[in-house]
Scaffold this active site. Structure first.
Site, short mmCIF file in Angstrom:
data_model
loop_
_atom_site.label_atom_id
_atom_site.label_comp_id
_atom_site.label_asym_id
_atom_site.label_seq_id
_atom_site.Cartn_x
_atom_site.Cartn_y
_atom_site.Cartn_z
N VAL A 56 -12.55 -1.73 -8.84
CA VAL A 56 -12.91 -1.05 -7.59
C VAL A 56 -12.57 -1.92 -6.38
O VAL A 56 -12.10 -1.42 -5.36
CB VAL A 56 -14.39 -0.63 -7.59
N CYS A 57 -12.75 -3.23 -6.50
CA CYS A 57 -12.40 -4.12 -5.39
C CYS A 57 -10.90 -4.08 -5.11
O CYS A 57 -10.47 -4.09 -3.96
CB CYS A 57 -12.84 -5.56 -5.67
N THR A 58 -10.11 -4.02 -6.16
CA THR A 58 -8.66 -3.93 -5.99
C THR A 58 -8.30 -2.63 -5.30
O THR A 58 -7.51 -2.63 -4.35
CB THR A 58 -7.96 -4.05 -7.36
#
Length: 157
Positions: free
Chosen positions: A44-46
């Site tokens: 999700v951070c990517t």
């Protein structure tokens, strides 16, 4: 105490992915999209970092800088930034002071007792350093509403 809409944004100096100190108050005169990420190289951070990267020109045209913040080391962030061709600074809150100042510390991240990361959160800060928008995810797997962040920055111009 958490940073809230209408308050002066807590100032900070953190090292970016190129080992350069970045101070929030140096952005005075520009709007800032301050995005807290739980951890580099997570799915999700990517997605979130790449979405902000893809929208950077739009934010820049509105006199807004994007700053990413996580507790990862500058070395991990450099690798993450390079791997994803990020066009904005990714700042290392390795001492976890900024997350605490903004009220977005996430203790025991991913079930790791004693490991504190940042919640997924976005603050829009105006050119005078005042918080005008705050979003904190219900859990680390929830992305921000990117269109809403864009609308909040649009409203500052």
């Amino acid at each position: 105490m958490a940073a809230e809409v209408g308050q002066k944004a807590p100032d900070f100096t953190l090292f970016d992915n190129d080992k350069q100190p970045t101070t929030l108050s140096d952005s005075k005169g520009k709007n800032v999209v301050l995005a807290f990420f739980p951890g580099a190289f997570t799915g999700v951070c990517t997605t979130e970092a790449c979405t902000f990267r893809d929208r950077a020109d739009s934010f820049n045209s509105l006199n807004a800088n994007i700053l990413g913040v996580s507790v990862d080391s500058i070395f991990a962030q450099k690798a993450f930034s390079d791997a994803n061709n990020l066009t904005f600074p990714f700042l290392s809150d390795y001492q976890r002071e900024v997350g605490k100042a903004y009220g977005v510390s996430l203790p025991n991240f991913a079930g790791m007792e004693g490991y504190t990361a940042s919640e997924r959160a976005v603050f829009v800060i105006d050119k005078d350093g005042v918080i005008r928008f705050k979003w904190v995810g219900e859990n680390p797997g929830v992305e921000p509403d990117y269109d809403e962040v864009q609308r909040q920055v649009d409203a500052l111009n």
